[in-house]
Design an enzyme around this catalytic site. Structure first.
Site, PDB file in Angstrom:
ATOM      1  N   HIS A   1      -2.793 -10.027  -5.182  1.00 39.74           N
ATOM      2  CA  HIS A   1      -1.783  -9.435  -4.751  1.00 39.74           C
ATOM      3  C   HIS A   1      -1.317  -9.738  -3.498  1.00 39.74           C
ATOM      4  O   HIS A   1      -2.111 -10.249  -2.668  1.00 39.74           O
ATOM      5  CB  HIS A   1      -2.239  -7.796  -4.776  1.00 39.74           C
ATOM      6  CG  HIS A   1      -3.758  -7.440  -4.054  1.00 39.74           C
ATOM      7  ND1 HIS A   1      -4.889  -7.770  -4.361  1.00 39.74           N
ATOM      8  CD2 HIS A   1      -3.642  -7.134  -2.666  1.00 39.74           C
ATOM      9  CE1 HIS A   1      -5.696  -7.546  -3.422  1.00 39.74           C
ATOM     10  NE2 HIS A   1      -4.981  -7.210  -2.306  1.00 39.74           N
TER      11      HIS A   1
ATOM     12  N   HIS B   1       0.610  -7.858  -0.229  1.00 36.98           N
ATOM     13  CA  HIS B   1       0.927  -6.760   0.754  1.00 36.98           C
ATOM     14  C   HIS B   1       2.175  -6.988   1.204  1.00 36.98           C
ATOM     15  O   HIS B   1       2.400  -7.944   1.929  1.00 36.98           O
ATOM     16  CB  HIS B   1      -0.145  -6.686   1.699  1.00 36.98           C
ATOM     17  CG  HIS B   1      -1.570  -6.309   1.340  1.00 36.98           C
ATOM     18  ND1 HIS B   1      -1.901  -4.849   1.298  1.00 36.98           N
ATOM     19  CD2 HIS B   1      -2.428  -7.089   0.969  1.00 36.98           C
ATOM     20  CE1 HIS B   1      -3.298  -5.344   1.072  1.00 36.98           C
ATOM     21  NE2 HIS B   1      -3.598  -6.521   0.918  1.00 36.98           N
TER      22      HIS B   1
HETATM   23  P1  DGP Z   1      -7.391  -6.210  -0.157  1.00 41.64           P
HETATM   24  O1  DGP Z   1      -8.165  -5.592   0.552  1.00 41.64           O
HETATM   25  O2  DGP Z   1      -6.406  -7.097   0.205  1.00 41.64           O
HETATM   26  O3  DGP Z   1      -7.818  -6.565  -1.604  1.00 41.64           O
HETATM   27  O4  DGP Z   1      -6.328  -4.959  -0.732  1.00 41.64           O
HETATM   28  C1  DGP Z   1      -6.432  -3.899  -1.759  1.00 41.64           C
HETATM   29  C2  DGP Z   1      -5.632  -2.835  -1.681  1.00 41.64           C
HETATM   30  O5  DGP Z   1      -5.580  -2.097  -2.743  1.00 41.64           O
HETATM   31  C3  DGP Z   1      -6.155  -1.938  -0.489  1.00 41.64           C
HETATM   32  O6  DGP Z   1      -5.111  -1.609   0.551  1.00 41.64           O
HETATM   33  C4  DGP Z   1      -6.151  -0.442  -1.034  1.00 41.64           C
HETATM   34  C5  DGP Z   1      -5.487  -0.783  -2.397  1.00 41.64           C
HETATM   35  N1  DGP Z   1      -5.923   0.229  -3.497  1.00 41.64           N
HETATM   36  C6  DGP Z   1      -7.375  -0.167  -4.034  1.00 41.64           C
HETATM   37  N2  DGP Z   1      -7.474   0.661  -4.918  1.00 41.64           N
HETATM   38  C7  DGP Z   1      -6.184   1.158  -5.296  1.00 41.64           C
HETATM   39  C8  DGP Z   1      -5.764   2.034  -6.598  1.00 41.64           C
HETATM   40  O7  DGP Z   1      -6.577   2.744  -7.366  1.00 41.64           O
HETATM   41  N3  DGP Z   1      -4.377   2.513  -6.224  1.00 41.64           N
HETATM   42  C9  DGP Z   1      -3.569   2.020  -5.261  1.00 41.64           C
HETATM   43  N4  DGP Z   1      -2.426   2.337  -5.305  1.00 41.64           N
HETATM   44  N5  DGP Z   1      -3.932   1.267  -4.288  1.00 41.64           N
HETATM   45  C10 DGP Z   1      -5.157   0.814  -4.303  1.00 41.64           C
END
Ligand code: DGP
Length: 134
Positions: free
Chosen positions: A99, A101
């Protein structure tokens, strides 16, 4: 059925606030909202991280990052962005579905801090460079 939380969002098994979708990728609001409009762009195909994803998907995604960021700039008045992809735990990756950001920036105390330590006085730049290009 996948255990991956982002695959579940793609498959509409769990809800996500989707702001962009096409055949290749999806953009949805990050739950944490580090700053207002914090968005994740993900490929629909599961790749663990940036080094796994194929070049066509990656280049498509970066175009989508630009589209989504322009929308955030227009609608939320972002003044700038940090575009970040964490790879592996050492770099802070917690969800192992690639992903990107998109973190909108509004002011210096808006919730995001990028800290780049200046080590220029400690390191041998020539040595590092030689290792990389030899
Ligand atoms: P990273 O730490 O770079 O792997 O970012 C993962 C991100 O994903 C973190 O900022 C929070 C987000 N995240 C985790 N679970 C969910 C979810 O179920 N829904 C959404 N919308 N975001 C999520």
């Amino acid at each position: 059925m996948s255990d991956c939380i982002f695959c579940k969002i793609i498959n509409h098994e769990i809800p996500g606030k989707i702001v962009y979708e096409d055949d290749v990728c999806l953009a949805f609001l990050d739950l944490s909202q580090t700053t207002d409009g914090h968005t994740l762009v993900i490929p629909k195909q599961h790749f663990n991280h940036i080094l796994d994803v194929d070049a066509d998907t990656l280049s498509h995604m970066i175009k989508v990052v630009q589209i989504v960021a322009k929308n955030i700039e227009n609608k939320l008045g972002a003044k700038g962005f940090n575009i970040v992809s964490n790879m592996n735990e050492i770099a802070g990756q917690s969800v192992h579905h690639f992903h990107i950001h998109i973190i909108p920036r509004y002011n210096e105390s808006d919730g995001f801090k990028a800290i780049y330590t200046d080590r220029s006085n400690e390191v041998d730049l020539d040595k590092i460079y030689t290792k990389l290009v030899d």
